[in-house]
Write an enzyme that holds these catalytic residues in place. Sequence first.
Site, PDB file in Angstrom:
ATOM      1  N   GLY A  10       0.791  -1.221   0.000  1.00 54.92           N
ATOM      2  CA  GLY A  10       0.000   0.000   0.000  1.00 54.92           C
ATOM      3  C   GLY A  10       0.824   1.271   0.000  1.00 54.92           C
ATOM      4  CG  ASN A  11       5.038   1.096   1.003  1.00 53.71           C
ATOM      5  OD1 ASN A  11       4.585   0.048   0.571  1.00 53.71           O
ATOM      6  ND2 ASN A  11       6.335   1.330   1.097  1.00 53.71           N
ATOM      7  CE  LYS A 127      -9.392  -8.423   4.923  1.00 55.04           C
ATOM      8  NZ  LYS A 127      -8.027  -8.368   5.474  1.00 55.04           N
ATOM      9  CE  LYS A 211       0.032  -6.611  -1.233  1.00 53.21           C
ATOM     10  NZ  LYS A 211       1.501  -6.589  -1.421  1.00 53.21           N
ATOM     11  CE  LYS A 273       3.169  -7.149   3.725  1.00 52.88           C
ATOM     12  NZ  LYS A 273       2.285  -7.005   2.561  1.00 52.88           N
TER      13      LYS A 273
END
Length: 310
Positions: A10-11, A127, A211, A273
Amino acid sequence: MERIVIALGGNALQEKGDDGSYESQLKRATEAFRSLLPVIEENEVVITHGNGPQVGSLLIQAQAAASKIRPFDMHTAVALSQGMIGEVLAMAYDLARREAGIGKPPAVVLTRVVVDRDDPTLREPRKFIGPFMSEDEAASMASAFGWNVKRQDDRGWRRVVASPRPVDIMETSAIISLIIDGFLPIACGGGGIPVIRDSTGITPVNGVIDKDATSALLGNLIEAQRLVILTDVEFVYRDYGRPSQEPIRRASAGELEEMLRRGEFQDGSMGPKVRAAVDFIRRGGKVAHIASLERCTETLSGHSGTVVVP
C-alpha cells in the site's frame, strides 16, 4: 533476464498522512516506479498491487449513499478499485519510463481469480471491511442488503465477507502473452476479483482475496523465477517488537513454515507475506523476497530484504 512478479504494498500509492487524492497517489507511484525501472527494463516483470485504502474509500462512499443508491457488491468494489489503481499505476509508470527512455508500455489487466466453492470462509465470513456502524445501522444494512455483520472489539459493528484462498487465475494466458509481446502487465489488483468456476459457468463471489497469496500463485502459473513482495519495512523480523528482535536475512521455506505454525507472524501484518513466499517456493518458485520498496534493486542483488529459498 528473469521473469519476476513484483507485489506492491500500500505504501507504493499512499502513506500515513497522505490525503488519498489522485495527485498524491500519482506522485507516490511515480517515485516507486523510478526505483523499479532498472529491474523492469532488464527482466520480464508483472506488477501486482493491493487496494486496501482505495476500496475502503469506495465502501464508505457507497454506504453513505445507501438510502439513495443500492451499494455495489464486494466483487464489484474490487473490480472498481482495479480500474482506479490501474489508471494511477499506468500513468505513473509512463511518466517514469519516458524520463528514462524505456519503451516497454504498461497494460492493465482486469483479473478474475478462481476460488474453491468449498472454501470454509465462504460459509463463515470473517474478514472485516468498510466503515464502522452502530448496532442499529448494522442490523438495518444486513436486513436491506443481506450483509453479514459482526461486532469488532469495542469500536462498533462492521460488514464481514469471505476471504478465500486463490486456486487459479483466469487471465493467466493473457498476462503471459503481454509479457512475451514486450508489455509490463499490471494485474491481480487487490488480490483479484473472486469467482467460482464450474460446469454451470462463472459466478462472482462477494469476498476479498489476499493480494500476496494471489501474487504467489500468479508467479507459479507464469513460471516466474522470483516473487518480490515489497512493503514498508526492510526485513521480516524474528521476535518483532521485543528486545530480542532481529532481522531474518535468509531462510528456507521450511524454517519460515515452522515459524508460521508457532504463530511468530501475525495475520494482520507479516503473516500473509511470509505465507505467500513459502507457498511460492513450495510450488516450484526459485527465490522469494520480502523487502522495502525503496531498496528493490539492492533486494534482487541480495544486499537487502529477507530472502526465502527452497
